[in-house]
Design a protein around this motif. Structure first.
Motif, PDB file in Angstrom:
ATOM      1  N   LYS A 143       0.975  -1.263   0.163  1.00 18.25           N
ATOM      2  CA  LYS A 143      -0.057   0.059  -0.264  1.00 18.25           C
ATOM      3  C   LYS A 143       0.911   1.284  -0.133  1.00 18.25           C
ATOM      4  CE  LYS A 143      -3.683  -2.409   2.735  1.00 18.25           C
ATOM      5  NZ  LYS A 143      -4.681  -2.458   1.776  1.00 18.25           N
ATOM      6  N   THR A 144       0.344   2.484   0.378  1.00 17.26           N
ATOM      7  CA  THR A 144       1.057   3.677   0.126  1.00 17.26           C
ATOM      8  C   THR A 144       0.938   4.278   1.786  1.00 17.26           C
ATOM      9  OG1 THR A 144       0.811   4.232  -2.130  1.00 17.26           O
ATOM     10  CG2 THR A 144       1.299   5.873  -0.717  1.00 17.26           C
ATOM     11  N   VAL A 145       1.843   4.447   2.229  1.00 13.82           N
ATOM     12  CA  VAL A 145       1.940   5.193   3.625  1.00 13.82           C
ATOM     13  C   VAL A 145       2.647   6.455   3.683  1.00 13.82           C
ATOM     14  CG1 VAL A 145       2.438   4.371   5.911  1.00 13.82           C
ATOM     15  CG2 VAL A 145       2.065   2.766   4.338  1.00 13.82           C
ATOM     16  N   GLY A 146       2.210   7.413   4.483  1.00 11.22           N
ATOM     17  CA  GLY A 146       2.761   8.766   4.985  1.00 11.22           C
ATOM     18  C   GLY A 146       3.479   8.598   6.095  1.00 11.22           C
ATOM     19  N   PRO A 168       5.559  -1.352   1.209  1.00 13.60           N
ATOM     20  CA  PRO A 168       4.719  -0.185   0.813  1.00 13.60           C
ATOM     21  C   PRO A 168       5.469   0.941   0.209  1.00 13.60           C
ATOM     22  CG  PRO A 168       4.741   0.049   2.958  1.00 13.60           C
ATOM     23  CD  PRO A 168       5.491  -1.183   2.684  1.00 13.60           C
ATOM     24  N   GLU A 169       4.773   1.862  -0.578  1.00 13.24           N
ATOM     25  CA  GLU A 169       5.295   2.928  -1.275  1.00 13.24           C
ATOM     26  C   GLU A 169       5.198   4.018  -0.001  1.00 13.24           C
ATOM     27  OE1 GLU A 169       4.181   6.907  -3.959  1.00 13.24           O
ATOM     28  OE2 GLU A 169       3.382   4.886  -4.381  1.00 13.24           O
ATOM     29  N   ILE A 170       6.351   4.788   0.437  1.00 13.09           N
ATOM     30  CA  ILE A 170       6.305   5.761   1.247  1.00 13.09           C
ATOM     31  C   ILE A 170       6.404   7.202   0.804  1.00 13.09           C
ATOM     32  CG2 ILE A 170       7.613   6.705   3.415  1.00 13.09           C
ATOM     33  CD1 ILE A 170       8.891   4.012   3.978  1.00 13.09           C
ATOM     34  N   ARG A 171       5.260   7.901   1.357  1.00 15.31           N
ATOM     35  CA  ARG A 171       5.296   9.263   1.096  1.00 15.31           C
ATOM     36  C   ARG A 171       5.584  10.309   2.073  1.00 15.31           C
ATOM     37  NH1 ARG A 171      -0.339  10.187  -2.233  1.00 15.31           N
ATOM     38  NH2 ARG A 171       0.718   8.623  -3.455  1.00 15.31           N
ATOM     39  N   GLU A 172       6.532  11.200   1.877  1.00 21.56           N
ATOM     40  CA  GLU A 172       7.122  11.995   3.130  1.00 21.56           C
ATOM     41  C   GLU A 172       6.492  13.312   3.000  1.00 21.56           C
ATOM     42  OE1 GLU A 172      11.320  12.205   3.005  1.00 21.56           O
ATOM     43  OE2 GLU A 172      11.561  10.079   2.467  1.00 21.56           O
ATOM     44  N   TYR A 173       6.087  13.918   3.995  1.00 22.09           N
ATOM     45  CA  TYR A 173       5.284  14.937   4.241  1.00 22.09           C
ATOM     46  C   TYR A 173       5.887  16.059   5.219  1.00 22.09           C
ATOM     47  CZ  TYR A 173       0.941  12.519   2.421  1.00 22.09           C
ATOM     48  OH  TYR A 173       0.123  12.010   1.616  1.00 22.09           O
ATOM     49  N   ASN A 176       2.244  17.232   9.134  1.00 27.90           N
ATOM     50  CA  ASN A 176       1.508  16.112   9.246  1.00 27.90           C
ATOM     51  C   ASN A 176      -0.118  16.300   9.013  1.00 27.90           C
ATOM     52  OD1 ASN A 176       3.295  14.129  10.939  1.00 27.90           O
ATOM     53  ND2 ASN A 176       3.972  15.927  12.018  1.00 27.90           N
ATOM     54  N   ASN A 177      -0.657  17.568   9.104  1.00 26.95           N
ATOM     55  CA  ASN A 177      -1.983  17.891   8.864  1.00 26.95           C
ATOM     56  C   ASN A 177      -2.239  17.537   7.546  1.00 26.95           C
ATOM     57  OD1 ASN A 177      -2.790  18.569  11.454  1.00 26.95           O
ATOM     58  ND2 ASN A 177      -1.932  20.601  10.992  1.00 26.95           N
ATOM     59  N   GLN A 178      -1.241  17.572   6.545  1.00 28.13           N
ATOM     60  CA  GLN A 178      -1.751  17.144   5.047  1.00 28.13           C
ATOM     61  C   GLN A 178      -1.425  15.758   5.092  1.00 28.13           C
ATOM     62  OE1 GLN A 178      -2.466  19.351   2.349  1.00 28.13           O
ATOM     63  NE2 GLN A 178      -2.673  17.524   1.430  1.00 28.13           N
ATOM     64  N   ALA A 179      -0.877  15.131   5.751  1.00 32.22           N
ATOM     65  CA  ALA A 179      -0.672  13.716   5.766  1.00 32.22           C
ATOM     66  C   ALA A 179      -2.165  13.289   6.083  1.00 32.22           C
ATOM     67  CB  ALA A 179       0.473  13.052   6.735  1.00 32.22           C
ATOM     68  N   TYR A 180      -2.668  13.627   7.173  1.00 30.23           N
ATOM     69  CA  TYR A 180      -3.854  13.027   7.787  1.00 30.23           C
ATOM     70  C   TYR A 180      -5.140  13.646   6.607  1.00 30.23           C
ATOM     71  CZ  TYR A 180      -1.255  13.155  12.166  1.00 30.23           C
ATOM     72  OH  TYR A 180      -0.421  12.784  13.158  1.00 30.23           O
ATOM     73  N   ALA A 181      -4.836  14.566   5.968  1.00 28.13           N
ATOM     74  CA  ALA A 181      -5.935  14.918   4.909  1.00 28.13           C
ATOM     75  C   ALA A 181      -5.824  13.993   3.800  1.00 28.13           C
ATOM     76  CB  ALA A 181      -5.699  16.422   4.505  1.00 28.13           C
ATOM     77  N   ALA A 189      -2.976   4.763   2.697  1.00 28.46           N
ATOM     78  CA  ALA A 189      -3.618   4.007   3.371  1.00 28.46           C
ATOM     79  C   ALA A 189      -3.307   4.123   5.110  1.00 28.46           C
ATOM     80  CB  ALA A 189      -3.194   2.562   3.021  1.00 28.46           C
ATOM     81  N   ALA A 190      -2.349   4.779   5.312  1.00 31.22           N
ATOM     82  CA  ALA A 190      -1.923   5.071   6.769  1.00 31.22           C
ATOM     83  C   ALA A 190      -0.848   6.119   6.780  1.00 31.22           C
ATOM     84  CB  ALA A 190      -1.446   3.813   7.182  1.00 31.22           C
ATOM     85  N   VAL A 191      -0.862   6.432   8.071  1.00 36.83           N
ATOM     86  CA  VAL A 191       0.188   7.576   8.523  1.00 36.83           C
ATOM     87  C   VAL A 191       1.103   6.962   9.563  1.00 36.83           C
ATOM     88  CG1 VAL A 191       0.615   9.830   9.308  1.00 36.83           C
ATOM     89  CG2 VAL A 191      -0.987   9.550   7.631  1.00 36.83           C
ATOM     90  N   ALA A 192       2.209   6.780   9.465  1.00 38.44           N
ATOM     91  CA  ALA A 192       3.041   6.538  10.623  1.00 38.44           C
ATOM     92  C   ALA A 192       3.532   7.800  11.539  1.00 38.44           C
ATOM     93  CB  ALA A 192       4.425   5.732  10.088  1.00 38.44           C
ATOM     94  N   ASN A 193       3.184   7.548  12.740  1.00 40.02           N
ATOM     95  CA  ASN A 193       3.561   8.852  13.611  1.00 40.02           C
ATOM     96  C   ASN A 193       3.655   7.992  15.157  1.00 40.02           C
ATOM     97  OD1 ASN A 193       4.327  11.075  14.645  1.00 40.02           O
ATOM     98  ND2 ASN A 193       2.805  12.136  13.491  1.00 40.02           N
ATOM     99  N   SER A 194       4.011   8.802  16.058  1.00 38.16           N
ATOM    100  CA  SER A 194       4.131   8.097  17.373  1.00 38.16           C
ATOM    101  C   SER A 194       2.730   8.035  17.891  1.00 38.16           C
ATOM    102  CB  SER A 194       4.880   9.359  18.351  1.00 38.16           C
ATOM    103  OG  SER A 194       3.810  10.223  18.552  1.00 38.16           O
TER     104      SER A 194
END
Length: 275
Positions: A143-146, A168-173, A176-181, A189-194
């Motif tokens: 999938k694609t993950v931010g 997965p493909e990793i998209r860098e932001y 963070n608000n843009q990643a959540y949007a 498909a998902a966002v990795a964060n703490s």
């Protein structure tokens, strides 16, 4: 050389030596006390630590630094910057410390002076609440993950996805608000964060987001960073003394409950990072 000239020369040397001693004594804590102000670089797109609410700063950092400022007898001023600019700004001396906070890692400990931890920073995934295909972290395969550009969470994500059969493909932001949007819109498909950050986001928008359990990252902590030099150590020591006092009198736990929803483990000695 005349006696008078000799005395003048000695006086000049004494003055120069005195100036040198004064300059040397002017460590970062002394400078902060003299200015009456602790200047903190941060990114106000990192809820619940720092974010903007009706154009004004809000979050855990604002409340915690206000308490630390009281203990140190100084005011606190925040400078809001895009995250990729924060650490270079610290190294360039544009502010006294970073209030991100940062994940404590071995590599960063070699480069920066850390305060004691203030919260759990274990990495996890945020997904759309309606996405039944993502039941565990490994389901992001293919999938694609931010993740945040230049973040320790991005590093953990890269290490984790390398273990999957179809990374997965990793998209860098930068934001963070843009990643959540993008996540809400189905572009990723998902966002990795703490866990701290994404649990807060899911709590604010439970109809849109959910946390994938369990976290995929190693146990790590959040702390604040200063320059790694002798001049910064007294400031770090003073900051840590204030943190320990807040830990002991319950103020730190109260702020954690207010902003994270639960009191978290915050060691009063620096743990050894796992990576």
């Amino acid at each position: 050389m005349s006696i008078l000239a000799g005395w003048k020369c000695r006086l000049v040397m004494v003055a120069l030596c005195a100036a040198s001693v004064t300059a040397h004594a002017e460590d970062q804590l002394a400078k902060v006390k003299k200015a009456g102000e602790l200047v903190v670089g941060t990114e106000m797109q990192f809820a619940p630590f720092d974010f903007l609410e009706n154009g004004q700063q809000a979050g855990f950092n604002k409340d915690l630094f206000a308490e630390v400022g009281k203990e140190m007898g100084v005011k606190v001023r925040f400078i809001d910057l895009p995250w990729p600019s924060v650490l270079p700004g610290l190294e360039a001396g544009k502010f006294d410390m970073v209030g991100g906070p940062l994940t404590v890692t071995k590599a960063r400990m070699e480069r920066y002076t850390y305060t004691l931890p203030v919260a759990d920073a274990t990495d996890a995934l945020l997904k759309r609440a309606s996405d039944s295909s993502l039941k565990q972290s490994a389901d992001i395969a293919g999938k694609t993950v931010g993740a945040g550009k230049g973040s320790a969470q991005l590093d953990q994500l890269k290490a984790y996805v390398a273990t999957l059969p179809k990374p997965p493909e990793i998209r860098e932001y930068v934001d963070n608000n843009q990643a959540y949007a993008d996540l809400a819109a189905g572009r990723i498909a998902a966002v990795a964060n703490s866990m701290t950050n994404i649990a807060y986001v899911a709590k604010q928008r439970p109809e849109t987001f959910a946390v994938v359990q369990p976290p995929f990252g190693a146990k790590v902590y959040f702390a604040y960073a200063l320059r790694k030099d002798a001049d910064s150590k007294p400031l770090a020591d003073a900051f840590n003394a204030a943190l320990v006092k807040m830990h002991n009198d319950g103020r730190l736990a109260a702020l954690q409950k207010k902003w994270f929803g639960v009191a978290m483990d915050a060691p009063t000695t620096m743990p050894v990072p796992n990576y």
